[in-house]
Design a protein around this motif. Structure first.
Motif, PDB file in Angstrom:
ATOM      1  N   LEU A  34     -11.718  15.996  -5.243  1.00  9.89           N
ATOM      2  CA  LEU A  34     -11.037  15.167  -4.247  1.00  9.89           C
ATOM      3  C   LEU A  34      -9.554  15.507  -4.171  1.00  9.89           C
ATOM      4  CD1 LEU A  34     -11.267  12.904  -2.183  1.00  9.89           C
ATOM      5  CD2 LEU A  34     -10.989  11.238  -4.033  1.00  9.89           C
ATOM      6  N   LYS A  35      -8.947  15.796  -5.320  1.00 14.52           N
ATOM      7  CA  LYS A  35      -7.525  16.159  -5.321  1.00 14.52           C
ATOM      8  C   LYS A  35      -7.296  17.447  -4.537  1.00 14.52           C
ATOM      9  CE  LYS A  35      -3.186  15.967  -6.459  1.00 14.52           C
ATOM     10  NZ  LYS A  35      -2.702  15.859  -7.848  1.00 14.52           N
ATOM     11  N   SER A  36      -8.239  18.386  -4.620  1.00 18.94           N
ATOM     12  CA  SER A  36      -8.078  19.648  -3.882  1.00 18.94           C
ATOM     13  C   SER A  36      -8.093  19.413  -2.377  1.00 18.94           C
ATOM     14  CB  SER A  36      -9.172  20.637  -4.275  1.00 18.94           C
ATOM     15  OG  SER A  36     -10.435  20.227  -3.780  1.00 18.94           O
ATOM     16  N   TYR A  37      -8.867  18.424  -1.940  1.00 15.65           N
ATOM     17  CA  TYR A  37      -8.872  18.112  -0.501  1.00 15.65           C
ATOM     18  C   TYR A  37      -7.499  17.618  -0.049  1.00 15.65           C
ATOM     19  CZ  TYR A  37     -13.986  18.255  -0.968  1.00 15.65           C
ATOM     20  OH  TYR A  37     -15.281  18.632  -1.215  1.00 15.65           O
ATOM     21  N   THR A  68      -7.208   1.973   0.513  1.00 14.08           N
ATOM     22  CA  THR A  68      -5.861   2.520   0.345  1.00 14.08           C
ATOM     23  C   THR A  68      -5.879   4.044   0.407  1.00 14.08           C
ATOM     24  OG1 THR A  68      -5.136   0.632  -0.980  1.00 14.08           O
ATOM     25  CG2 THR A  68      -3.896   2.685  -1.233  1.00 14.08           C
ATOM     26  N   LEU A  69      -6.845   4.656  -0.262  1.00 13.66           N
ATOM     27  CA  LEU A  69      -6.925   6.115  -0.264  1.00 13.66           C
ATOM     28  C   LEU A  69      -7.213   6.643   1.144  1.00 13.66           C
ATOM     29  CD1 LEU A  69      -6.498   8.102  -2.541  1.00 13.66           C
ATOM     30  CD2 LEU A  69      -8.979   8.286  -2.789  1.00 13.66           C
ATOM     31  N   LEU A 102      -8.775  12.203  -9.109  1.00 13.92           N
ATOM     32  CA  LEU A 102      -7.532  12.717  -8.521  1.00 13.92           C
ATOM     33  C   LEU A 102      -6.687  13.544  -9.481  1.00 13.92           C
ATOM     34  CD1 LEU A 102      -6.644   9.491  -6.512  1.00 13.92           C
ATOM     35  CD2 LEU A 102      -7.430  11.666  -5.556  1.00 13.92           C
ATOM     36  N   SER A 103      -7.247  13.914 -10.639  1.00 17.83           N
ATOM     37  CA  SER A 103      -6.532  14.832 -11.524  1.00 17.83           C
ATOM     38  C   SER A 103      -6.479  16.215 -10.881  1.00 17.83           C
ATOM     39  CB  SER A 103      -7.226  14.904 -12.886  1.00 17.83           C
ATOM     40  OG  SER A 103      -7.194  13.635 -13.513  1.00 17.83           O
ATOM     41  N   GLU A 104      -5.631  17.063 -11.392  1.00 17.69           N
ATOM     42  CA  GLU A 104      -5.326  18.338 -10.728  1.00 17.69           C
ATOM     43  C   GLU A 104      -6.556  19.186 -10.420  1.00 17.69           C
ATOM     44  OE1 GLU A 104      -2.838  19.830  -9.164  1.00 17.69           O
ATOM     45  OE2 GLU A 104      -1.932  17.861  -9.363  1.00 17.69           O
ATOM     46  N   ARG A 148       0.844  -1.193   0.000  1.00 18.59           N
ATOM     47  CA  ARG A 148       0.000   0.000   0.000  1.00 18.59           C
ATOM     48  C   ARG A 148       0.883   1.248   0.000  1.00 18.59           C
ATOM     49  NH1 ARG A 148      -5.399  -1.058   1.026  1.00 18.59           N
ATOM     50  NH2 ARG A 148      -5.822  -2.896   2.318  1.00 18.59           N
ATOM     51  N   PRO A 149       0.621   2.193  -0.880  1.00 19.25           N
ATOM     52  CA  PRO A 149       1.438   3.420  -0.907  1.00 19.25           C
ATOM     53  C   PRO A 149       1.112   4.325   0.272  1.00 19.25           C
ATOM     54  CG  PRO A 149      -0.362   3.580  -2.485  1.00 19.25           C
ATOM     55  CD  PRO A 149      -0.410   2.182  -1.937  1.00 19.25           C
ATOM     56  N   ASP A 150       2.098   5.103   0.698  1.00 20.69           N
ATOM     57  CA  ASP A 150       1.916   6.077   1.768  1.00 20.69           C
ATOM     58  C   ASP A 150       1.607   7.472   1.225  1.00 20.69           C
ATOM     59  OD1 ASP A 150       2.453   4.146   3.659  1.00 20.69           O
ATOM     60  OD2 ASP A 150       4.591   4.613   3.745  1.00 20.69           O
ATOM     61  N   LYS A 151       1.891   7.672  -0.057  1.00 22.37           N
ATOM     62  CA  LYS A 151       1.738   9.005  -0.643  1.00 22.37           C
ATOM     63  C   LYS A 151       0.768   8.948  -1.813  1.00 22.37           C
ATOM     64  CE  LYS A 151       6.133   9.084  -1.349  1.00 22.37           C
ATOM     65  NZ  LYS A 151       7.493   9.479  -1.779  1.00 22.37           N
ATOM     66  N   LEU A 152       0.052  10.049  -2.013  1.00 23.59           N
ATOM     67  CA  LEU A 152      -0.942  10.103  -3.072  1.00 23.59           C
ATOM     68  C   LEU A 152      -0.308   9.916  -4.446  1.00 23.59           C
ATOM     69  CD1 LEU A 152      -3.965  10.529  -3.603  1.00 23.59           C
ATOM     70  CD2 LEU A 152      -3.490  12.966  -3.891  1.00 23.59           C
ATOM     71  N   GLU A 153       0.906  10.424  -4.628  1.00 21.88           N
ATOM     72  CA  GLU A 153       1.547  10.314  -5.943  1.00 21.88           C
ATOM     73  C   GLU A 153       1.860   8.864  -6.314  1.00 21.88           C
ATOM     74  OE1 GLU A 153       4.593  12.456  -3.207  1.00 21.88           O
ATOM     75  OE2 GLU A 153       2.414  12.423  -3.517  1.00 21.88           O
ATOM     76  N   ASP A 154       1.871   7.960  -5.330  1.00 22.75           N
ATOM     77  CA  ASP A 154       2.114   6.546  -5.613  1.00 22.75           C
ATOM     78  C   ASP A 154       0.829   5.752  -5.777  1.00 22.75           C
ATOM     79  OD1 ASP A 154       4.866   6.896  -5.485  1.00 22.75           O
ATOM     80  OD2 ASP A 154       4.891   6.613  -3.303  1.00 22.75           O
TER      81      ASP A 154
END
Length: 417
Positions: free
Chosen positions: A31-34, A55-56, A25-27, A11-17
């Motif tokens: 949700l990405k703004s949150y 995971t999210l 989750l696009s720019e 499981r990734p720890d960072k959103l970019e992963d």
């Protein structure tokens, strides 16, 4: 961590992963703004298994290490725990607390009502996850106070990317990309299935040829195609035919091939009502208890509970009278519409209702011998209808005697029984 399931280790720890859900989750997406501002409202994540909901939520937890983050399952948590979390948040030690509630669709209306004021006031920031349509399972007040985000199944390329990460973290770099590609094609957008298959193939002493053979056996049972539906159909019909040998054979085929046990359990609960029904009411109890056993201990510990239920259903007396009764009454309601409730059965909570005759001449059955008054309950135009006709098998033989006794008290035997 080395002993934890591979799905947890990768499981990734960072959103970019994080892989997948680019539509969320696009720019320029909400949700990405949150995540960008690290400010989250109460949310509900709705989507199929293995699409990244949990995971999210865990990435949100990692990004807020100083804020209490409670992870609960709606199957196991009670209202007392919800109140405890809410009252802790009210103390103001933290600006808010997070509550990750998996399978929120399993919460009853009363449980959701307990959660509502805490979510409404912002004391609890709810992250509810569900595979079911929230419109049907989440109350309108709670739904209106959350932001709903719909997750899509992952694409094959996204699953492949996750499997490559699993290959690296597990130290199985020798596994070919062809194997990973086959798994990603088989998993139907469910990362959890893909990772579990990958993990089941891994062994320090397993050669590439052996991995290919093991994978071929798994993929032989194609859960996406006709072979899957043929097998679940064969299981259902074996149980209906009172053949525990066939039922166990097809059950084993499904379990060994990685079918979601919940799918099989849901089918057995249906069988208990459709094919056994009142001939053995305990069949439904046994099927539901097997489902609960799965919730409590998971697999493989719950395997024998599922097997036990399959044997019980196979050897129970069979009757489809519940199934046919429901079909008949649904047809009658559709044809007759909303007929007025007989006036003696209507509720009379007020003087006005009583003055209109509601409840007049109602007979309280417990005041009569055998707790039976013989009063009519159906609307007059349906008074001769018989929806439920018990069979002569199992417990229904006793039920048939009871109905005949009551019918005789009413003034005659209905031959349709």
């Amino acid at each position: 961590m080395e002993n934890s399931p591979l799905a947890d280790r990768i499981r990734p720890d960072k959103l970019e992963d994080f892989v997948g859900q680019t539509h969320l989750l696009s720019e320029n997406c909400e949700l990405k703004s949150y995540f960008r501002n690290n400010k989250f409202p109460s949310m509900i994540f709705w989507g199929p298994p293995g699409s990244g909901k949990t995971t999210l939520a865990k990435i949100i937890k990692k990004n807020n290490p100083k804020i209490p983050f409670y992870s609960e399952s709606a199957v196991l948590v009670g209202v007392n725990k919800i109140r405890e979390i809410g009252e802790y948040g009210k103390k103001g030690l933290f600006p808010k607390v997070f509550l990750f509630l998996d399978e929120i669709h399993r919460f009853s209306k009363s449980q959701q009502d307990v959660l509502l004021p805490y979510a409404e006031s912002g004391v609890i920031t709810l992250i509810g996850c569900t595979t079911e349509n929230p419109s049907f399972y989440v109350t309108s007040p709670l739904l209106s106070r959350t932001r709903l985000f719909i997750f899509n199944p992952l694409s094959e390329s996204e699953i492949l990317k996750i499997l490559k990460r699993a290959r690296h973290i597990s130290g199985q770099e020798g596994v070919s990309e062809n194997v990973l590609l086959q798994i990603s094609q088989f998993s139907e957008g469910d990362a959890r299935i893909a990772i579990n298959i990958f993990e089941s193939l891994m062994d320090d002493n397993t050669t590439e040829d052996e991995i290919e053979k093991k994978l071929e056996r798994i993929l032989l049972f194609d859960k996406r195609g006709d072979f899957f539906y043929d097998t679940i159909s064969a299981f259902h019909k074996s149980v209906r035919s009172s053949d525990p040998q066939g039922a166990l054979y097809y059950l084993a085929r499904m379990i060994l091939s990685g079918v979601d046990p919940l799918y099989v359990l849901r089918r057995m609960i249906r069988i208990a009502s459709e094919d056994i029904g009142m001939s053995d009411p305990n069949a439904l109890v046994v099927a539901v208890q097997a489902r609960q056993a799965f919730d409590y201990v998971g697999m493989p510990e719950a395997e024998l509970a599922i097997v036990e239920a399959a044997i019980y259903l196979s050897t129970a007396p069979k009757s489809n009278s519940v199934y046919t009764a429901w079909a008949k009454v649904i047809s009658a309601v559709k044809k007759s519409g909303n007929l007025p409730v007989p006036i003696h059965l209507r509720n009379a909570p007020t003087k006005l209702a009583k003055s209109m005759g509601h409840g007049k001449e109602y007979k309280y059955d417990h005041d009569y011998p055998n707790a039976f008054s013989g009063q009519e309950t159906l609307p007059p135009s349906l008074s001769s209808k018989v929806f439920y006709s018990p069979s002569e098998r199992g417990f229904e033989k006793e039920i048939k005697k009871r109905i005949a006794f009551w019918q005789k008290k009413r003034g005659g035997i209905n031959e349709n029984l």
